[in-house]
Write an enzyme that holds these catalytic residues in place. Structure first.
Site, PDB file in Angstrom:
ATOM      1  N   ASP A   1     -21.742 -11.756 -25.438  1.00  0.00           N
ATOM      2  CA  ASP A   1     -22.761 -11.239 -26.744  1.00  0.00           C
ATOM      3  C   ASP A   1     -22.557 -12.575 -27.518  1.00  0.00           C
ATOM      4  O   ASP A   1     -21.612 -13.417 -27.518  1.00  0.00           O
ATOM      5  CB  ASP A   1     -21.986 -10.132 -27.344  1.00  0.00           C
ATOM      6  CG  ASP A   1     -23.270  -9.436 -27.839  1.00  0.00           C
ATOM      7  OD1 ASP A   1     -24.371  -9.896 -28.133  1.00  0.00           O
ATOM      8  OD2 ASP A   1     -23.063  -8.233 -28.179  1.00  0.00           O
TER       9      ASP A   1
ATOM     10  N   ASP B   1     -32.060  -5.368 -28.185  1.00  0.00           N
ATOM     11  CA  ASP B   1     -31.417  -4.193 -28.426  1.00  0.00           C
ATOM     12  C   ASP B   1     -32.230  -2.930 -28.666  1.00  0.00           C
ATOM     13  O   ASP B   1     -31.826  -1.850 -28.918  1.00  0.00           O
ATOM     14  CB  ASP B   1     -30.688  -4.276 -29.810  1.00  0.00           C
ATOM     15  CG  ASP B   1     -29.262  -5.042 -29.742  1.00  0.00           C
ATOM     16  OD1 ASP B   1     -28.831  -5.035 -28.397  1.00  0.00           O
ATOM     17  OD2 ASP B   1     -28.778  -5.582 -30.523  1.00  0.00           O
TER      18      ASP B   1
HETATM   19  C1  DGJ Z   1     -25.166  -6.438 -29.416  1.00  0.00           C
HETATM   20  C2  DGJ Z   1     -25.461  -6.193 -28.236  1.00  0.00           C
HETATM   21  O1  DGJ Z   1     -26.853  -6.564 -28.133  1.00  0.00           O
HETATM   22  C3  DGJ Z   1     -25.247  -4.878 -27.917  1.00  0.00           C
HETATM   23  O2  DGJ Z   1     -26.063  -4.315 -26.668  1.00  0.00           O
HETATM   24  C4  DGJ Z   1     -24.079  -4.235 -28.177  1.00  0.00           C
HETATM   25  O3  DGJ Z   1     -23.407  -5.046 -26.886  1.00  0.00           O
HETATM   26  C5  DGJ Z   1     -23.541  -4.630 -29.476  1.00  0.00           C
HETATM   27  N1  DGJ Z   1     -23.974  -6.009 -29.793  1.00  0.00           N
HETATM   28  C6  DGJ Z   1     -22.008  -4.505 -29.526  1.00  0.00           C
HETATM   29  O4  DGJ Z   1     -21.488  -4.915 -30.589  1.00  0.00           O
END
Ligand code: DGJ
Length: 732
Positions: free
Chosen positions: A479, A549
């Site tokens: 990430d 997301d």
């Molecule tokens: C952003 C990601 O896109 C989410 O899926 C998740 O992993 C969060 N970060 C966790 O902090």
């Protein structure tokens, strides 16, 4: 051989599967005289360029030839300051303060296959016979600056890749201020520009607008390719659509700041350029040094956007993505992020994994919050040590419990970041991007580690590889949750500070290369707050990306449709999440969310232990169906049938390469009273074959399915959807 050189005429003819790209040397300048449908080699290719004398405002570099002006000549790699007043492909600053160079033909070679790009991701060949590459060297005798323009043409793809290497053969350092990867001049401006724009949780919505005199451009200055604009632009004829018409796609294989622009000039010609973002960029190129610019993948389609996308899909799936997982079916996963956020312990995780086993799920992914003392997003990034409060018997024990439950184990990391509240930051406050004496602006209470530094990369490599080697990790979600501010490196001298953003990306690529080579069994998924870095550069190291997301089914229709313009379905993570949806608060049926997610790399992102019995049955059937269909979804050819950007109904389908099997998805967002009757025309089938519907058994001719279509009265209510699986009767 798809590259021909006619020495007498000074013509290079590059033939991809269905297109030709022709360069002609005119007074030593490399002129771009044709890019379009394939032309026969051997026929007369001279006189493709009309040259006329213009006014004194278009100056002439050769006194005897008033029809030659660099301001009107279409050029392969135009320079600044010698009479072309349009955007240059590169700009330099010389030691004496001057900015003038002039690149003219120096030499060329044609080599089989495709040379790699030093330090950068790129499309590759597996056998030299798959492609040929023209290396065209232009040089400026005064400074010793040389540009090696590289063009690869593939036998089996309608694509041409371009990249540029600038070499300093002179005695003095040259400061590069702009180094684009491709510049293509079209003789007219009868184009629309199409690109993918958005924001966090609303990525890659399709934008289309008519070119007009002046600039049409997008780009990123955020330090990553960004949620806001994707490193891609297409020029298409105004009448072109999904199924027909001419489209020229330009996709940059890079994950940092970029620019993509189309400039329409005074004579109605179009200059399309794409490459590194010149804003806040500079590079000191010392004597004998080489600067390699990223690669751009150009796709010509005479079959509309659909044809362009299918070329990108096949090329990126098979010749950009790499590694053991490239051609493998991807596992169905459950991720605990939206199920627990930071609030979990080992028992809770095990209970989700056990519920997953009952449902047929194959991989459990432990998301954020397992390390340091991270109970919220305000600490611990950089301290990659398990939190014994949550995992009393450690990470390895948890991974083994998950494996014992019958699922593979996956783990989340955000390696590029550091929390000010972390042991790492306390011991190395200079390891983040920063400018001395200035505020270090936080985003999500975190700072960006300086990946241009080798010591930082070595630290990360050691930390991560220790975990990958000691814990049975099968999958890593990588990430990255903020953009760069106060871009500066403690180790870079003053005159090199403008190199830092690009050096960061080069450092990231180097780290990813080392890690993915050391742990080839791990399936890596890239993520940046969802799709903030969904670009071809990352796909070279990690064959899939968390698309967004936003997991709401209706929003996802647009996001996945837009993403599919360039990126194959096998690269798109798509999960079913709980309702009301956490991003938009919308409630949609489980079947609808499932059908949307089954159109990508399928998974769940909710607490499986909370399902009712009825929901468990629905999920079991989704999982079972996806296991049967995923080969078709992940490796089939995608046809977009109805666009969510144009109406209430979306449809797309996947067809196996031998056209013996197809899968249609149909979605309606809102129910309509007394609505028009809907019929969807399929694509990509063989009109001469008969296809049987797997659920129901009806048999239809491929011609009927494509030309007359299927009536779609099967859906009812808001957020309704269905899918239809068809098999060639000769094979079923
Ligand atoms: C952003 C990601 O896109 C989410 O899926 C998740 O992993 C969060 N970060 C966790 O902090």
């Amino acid at each position: 051989m798809p590259i021909f050189y006619n020495e007498e005429q000074g013509i290079f003819h590059l033939q991809s599967q269905n297109s030709s790209y022709i360069i002609q040397l005119i007074h030593g300048y490399a002129a771009q005289v044709y890019y379009g449908p394939k032309l026969r080699e051997g026929a007369n290719l001279t006189g493709m360029l009309t040259r006329v004398e213009r006014s004194s405002f278009c100056p002439n570099p050769v006194r005897e030839d008033k029809t030659l002006s660099l301001d009107t000549l279409p050029q392969e790699y135009p320079q600044y300051g010698t009479s072309d007043f349009r955007s240059p492909a590169y700009q330099v600053k010389l030691r004496d303060g001057s900015r003038i160079t002039e690149l003219k033909y120096h030499s060329h070679s044609i080599v089989p296959g495709k040379p790699g790009l030093e330090g950068l991701p790129a499309v590759y060949t597996e056998q030299d016979q798959e492609a040929d590459t023209l290396l065209l060297v232009l040089a400026d005798p005064v400074t010793g600056l040389a540009a090696e323009l590289s063009y690869t043409v593939f036998n089996d793809f309608n694509a041409i890749t371009r990249s540029v290497k600038l070499r300093n053969d002179g005695q003095e350092t040259v400061e590069l201020e702009r180094v684009l990867s491709a510049s293509v001049d079209f003789p007219d401006a009868d184009f629309d520009a199409l690109y993918l724009s958005g924001a966090w949780a609303r990525e890659r919505h399709i934008q289309r607008r008519r070119l007009a005199p002046g600039m049409t451009g997008i780009g990123s200055r955020r330090g990553s390719s960004s949620h806001q604009h994707n490193p891609f632009m297409a020029l298409l004829r105004p009448e072109a659509n999904e199924r027909q018409g001419e489209v020229y796609g330009f996709s940059l294989v890079y994950s940092g700041n970029f620019t993509a622009e189309a400039e329409v000039d005074q004579f109605g010609t179009t200059r399309m350029q794409i490459g590194l973002q010149p804003f806040d960029f500079a590079w000191n190129l010392g004597p004998s040094e080489v600067f390699q610019a990223p690669e751009v993948v150009m796709v010509y389609s005479s079959e509309g956007l659909g044809g362009m996308s299918r070329t990108y899909h096949r090329l990126y799936r098979t010749r950009l993505c790499r590694g053991t997982h490239r051609d493998r079916e991807r596992p169905i996963l459950v991720n605990n992020w939206e199920a627990t956020y930071f609030n979990f312990n080992a028992d809770k995780i095990e209970s989700i994994a056990l519920a997953g086993r009952e449902l047929g799920i194959e991989l459990f992914v432990l998301d954020d919050g397992w390390f340091g003392h991270r109970d919220s997003d305000n600490s611990s990034l950089g301290d990659w040590v398990e939190d014994r409060r949550k995992l009393p018997r450690g990470l390895k024990d948890l991974a083994e419990r998950v494996e014992k439950a019958g699922l593979q184990f996956g783990l989340w990391f955000e390696p590029e970041m550091v929390s000010p509240d972390s042991d790492l930051y306390r011991s190395h406050p200079d390891w983040c991007l920063h400018v001395p004496g200035r505020r270090r602006t936080e985003g999500r209470e975190q700072l960006v580690l300086d990946l241009s530094r080798e010591d930082v990369r070595n630290y990360l490599y050691d930390q991560l590889s220790n975990i990958y080697a000691s814990v049975p990790v099968s999958y890593v979600k990588w990430d990255m949750n903020r953009n760069m501010t106060e871009i500066g490196s403690a180790l870079a001298p003053g005159q090199r500070q403008k190199e830092v953003a690009h050096r960061y990306i080069l450092g990231l690529y180097e780290l990813l290369e080392r890690l993915t080579a050391s742990f080839p069994h791990i399936l890596f998924e890239s993520c940046s707050g969802g799709g903030g870095r969904f670009d071809p550069g990352m796909l070279y190291y990690m064959p899939q990306t968390w698309t967004s997301d936003d997991t709401d089914g209706a929003e996802r229709l647009k996001i996945q449709y837009g993403t599919s313009l360039v990126y194959p379905v096998s690269t798109m993570g798509a999960h079913v999440s709980a309702v009301p949806n956490h991003q938009v608060g919308r409630t949609t049926p489980l079947s609808f969310r499932g059908d949307v997610a089954m159109s990508g790399n399928f998974g769940y992102e909710l607490d499986l232990t909370k399902f009712t019995e009825e929901e468990c049955e629905i999920v079991k059937s989704q999982v079972e169906a996806y296991k049967e269909l995923r080969g078709l979804v992940q490796q089939g050819e995608m046809y977009r049938l109805l666009s969510p950007f144009e109406g209430n109904v979306t449809a797309w389908m996947f067809v196996s390469p031998d056209r013996s099997e197809a899968l249609l998805f149909y979605f309606r967002v809102l129910a309509e009273p007394n609505a028009p009757l809907s019929r969807v025309k399929l694509q990509g089938l063989d009109p001469h074959r008969n296809y049987q519907r797997v659920q129901g058994g009806e048999v239809y001719g491929g011609d009927r399915l494509m030309y007359a279509g299927l009536p779609m009265h099967e859906v009812h209510g808001d957020f309704s959807s269905t899918w239809i699986h068809l098999k060639d009767t000769a094979k079923s």
